[in-house]
Motif scaffolding. Sequence first.
Motif, PDB file in Angstrom:
ATOM      1  N   THR A   1       3.871   8.378   5.271  1.00 57.32           N
ATOM      2  CA  THR A   1       3.241   8.716   6.128  1.00 57.32           C
ATOM      3  C   THR A   1       2.345   9.450   6.336  1.00 57.32           C
ATOM      4  O   THR A   1       2.170  10.530   5.440  1.00 57.32           O
TER       5      THR A   1
ATOM      6  N   PHE B   1       1.434   5.227   9.754  1.00 53.84           N
ATOM      7  CA  PHE B   1       1.845   4.793   8.798  1.00 53.84           C
ATOM      8  C   PHE B   1       1.422   3.805   7.450  1.00 53.84           C
ATOM      9  O   PHE B   1       1.094   3.191   7.696  1.00 53.84           O
TER      10      PHE B   1
ATOM     11  N   SER C   1       2.653  -0.173   6.286  1.00 53.60           N
ATOM     12  CA  SER C   1       3.947  -1.360   6.776  1.00 53.60           C
ATOM     13  C   SER C   1       2.215  -1.392   7.815  1.00 53.60           C
ATOM     14  O   SER C   1       1.368  -0.535   8.003  1.00 53.60           O
TER      15      SER C   1
ATOM     16  N   LEU D   1      12.272   7.503  11.547  1.00 52.14           N
ATOM     17  CA  LEU D   1      11.698   7.226  10.356  1.00 52.14           C
ATOM     18  C   LEU D   1      12.656   6.572   9.650  1.00 52.14           C
ATOM     19  O   LEU D   1      14.180   7.039   9.443  1.00 52.14           O
TER      20      LEU D   1
ATOM     21  N   MET E   1       9.526   5.081   3.560  1.00 49.31           N
ATOM     22  CA  MET E   1       8.611   4.999   5.078  1.00 49.31           C
ATOM     23  C   MET E   1       7.513   6.134   3.802  1.00 49.31           C
ATOM     24  O   MET E   1       7.959   7.666   4.144  1.00 49.31           O
TER      25      MET E   1
END
Length: 110
Positions: free
Chosen positions: A95, A71, A74, A89, A93
């Motif tokens: 990724t 990620f 974050s 998820l 987000m």
Amino acid sequence: MIFPGVGVDAATLAIPLQPLPADQVVTGTPSTGFVELTDTIGVWEHTAGTSTDVEADEVFVVLSGSATLSFTDSTLAPVDLRAGSVVQLAEGMHTVWTVHETLRKVYVAG
């Protein structure tokens, strides 16, 4: 498409694969594809290589393969994925999918 009371073998389902757009590829030449089983359920596959994505709300279960899911936006630790892994998820987000062995998952979106 699936219908109530009718099963699908998600492990052997034919999934048409296409190369990822160059701006999503980090390493290798990964391809991806999916088959929608309903409006919110599908089977997705990603071949070996590393790519980036921006996620939708979903929960998935890995059927086969192995990968590391990181990620970028974050402090969450990377997740090692293998058959049986279950991950949720959240929409938005960012990724990075590092796929070591072709990964196949069943997802439920929304």
